[in-house]
Design an enzyme around this catalytic site. Structure first.
Site, PDB file in Angstrom:
ATOM      1  CE1 TYR A 297      -4.430   1.257   0.705  1.00 12.54           C
ATOM      2  CE2 TYR A 297      -3.091   3.074   1.510  1.00 12.54           C
ATOM      3  CZ  TYR A 297      -4.313   2.582   1.079  1.00 12.54           C
ATOM      4  OH  TYR A 297      -5.413   3.415   1.038  1.00 12.54           O
ATOM      5  CE1 TYR A 341      -5.569   6.011  -1.410  1.00 10.76           C
ATOM      6  CE2 TYR A 341      -7.558   7.281  -1.841  1.00 10.76           C
ATOM      7  CZ  TYR A 341      -6.718   6.652  -0.954  1.00 10.76           C
ATOM      8  OH  TYR A 341      -6.988   6.646   0.389  1.00 10.76           O
TER       9      TYR A 341
END
Length: 388
Positions: A297, A341
């Site tokens: 991430y 994203y």
């Protein structure tokens, strides 16, 4: 006390379908429509129909309720529905929840989804503007009055301490940005397709909150992503090669807050990801050396370095050199800095593609892929593997 033994979930469920909308800055449609498109795409990928689904999992932050998605996609009765808190920290936990449901027999086919207009609608980067009273919100009262209003400002505090402790400069973060954008450049689905960057580009990008530059921060995206989970036994009869959930874990550390854990004894690591790492290694039986691809991430580059260290790929303070050496294939879809994203859900999809052998930046023979969810918050992670 954290779990100190391998759990019984590993190897019993699999991701069998992935689907997404296009990734854009202005989708031109509702978040519910994005969710429906992604869910239909994932079911089609799996060779299943909406009528096969009896479970749904999403984020507490998602604006499209499970029953709304079920109705809009043409699903029937649901026997399981669940939501995970803490923003991007929920990404891998949605898959864990789905796996728990199908292995326990409370559902047969569970779809995980996340959809938002994060660029054209609510922009997380605009910071905290108003909040309903809550214990979680009260914790921000120790940071907001001093100008720490955005995720970038919260991460910058830990990033500054990391650089100070290990005698590094902000250029250390540039290796992550360059790696992500190199992979995004070869990915037609990525917003930054065909647009690699150099370390000089990173160093020349404007400051957002020192020591973070523009190219240390993920983009803002409109889009949707969905994943289909079922048992390994059923997965073998479906259209795609299953990506087996070898291990799944959630983690929250001591003195945990949501991105403002500044009062711990040490700010140079991510203890919540350490909890996840230990459980993934215990359950999978793997070591860092056996991971073929890591999808970490990457809402902000410093936390990618800290994750590599928490998982034991390198020693504390050495992650920048580890990334610079290309010691491990990292974020082969381009990550959230390069592709989109989507709160980490697109990272899970990339892990599935690597195991299928269909990634645009395919790593030959990829058999074990590590995926992580949001950092700085209570979080989650997965090890996905090939079906033996």
């Amino acid at each position: 006390m954290s779990v100190r033994r391998a759990d019984a979930l590993g190897g019993r469920a699999a991701v069998v379908g992935i689907g997404a909308t296009e990734f854009s800055k202005d989708s031109g449609r509702s978040e519910l429509k994005l969710a429906v498109e992604a869910v239909h795409a994932a079911l089609d990928d799996a060779g299943l129909s909406a009528s096969d689904v009896d479970g749904l999992v999403t984020f507490t932050m998602d604006t499209s309720p499970e029953i709304s998605v079920a109705q809009a996609t043409g699903m029937g009765e649901l026997s399981f529905f669940s939501r995970i808190h803490y923003g991007g920290g929920a990404a891998c936990a949605t898959v864990q929840q789905a796996a728990l449901a199908v292995t326990a027999g409370v559902a047969e086919v569970v779809v995980c989804y996340r959809a938002f207009n994060e660029r054209s609608g609510r922009r997380f980067g605009s910071g905290v503007q108003q909040r309903e009273p809550s214990a979680e919100g009260a914790a921000l009262g120790w940071s907001l009055p001093f100008g720490l209003l955005t995720p970038a400002s919260w991460v910058a505090m830990a990033a500054r301490r990391y650089l100070h402790t290990y005698g590094l400069t902000p250029e250390a973060f540039g290796h992550v940005a360059v790696t992500d954008r190199r992979h995004a450049a070869g990915n037609p689905a990525a917003y930054f397709h065909g647009k690699p960057i150099t370390l000089a580009d990173h160093a020349a990008s404007r400051w957002i909150v020192e020591p973070l530059r523009l190219l240390d921060c993920c983009q803002e995206t409109d889009g949707g992503q969905a994943l289909v989970v079922t048992t390994v036994e059923r997965a073998r009869d479906l259209r795609q090669r299953p990506a087996v959930i070898t291990a799944a874990a959630q983690g929250a550390g001591r003195r945990q807050e949501a991105m403002t854990s500044f009062y711990r004894d040490d700010m140079t690591g991510l203890p919540e990801m350490g909890v996840v790492a230990r459980q993934l290694w215990r359950t999978s039986g793997l070591t860092p050396a056996e991971v073929d691809v890591a999808i970490l991430y990457d809402h902000f580059t410093p936390f990618v370095l800290m994750q590599l260290e928490e998982f034991g790929f390198c020693r504390p303070g050495e992650a920048a050199d580890f990334v610079a050496a290309d010691a491990l294939p990292l974020n082969t879809h381009g990550g959230q800095l390069g592709e989109a994203y989507l709160h980490g859900m697109n990272g899970v999809a990339e892990a599935v593609r690597q195991l299928r052998g269909t990634s645009v930046n395919q790593i030959p023979g990829a058999a074990h892929v590590l995926v992580t969810a949001g950092t700085g918050v209570p979080t989650s992670g997965l090890v996905l593997g090939s079906d033996s």
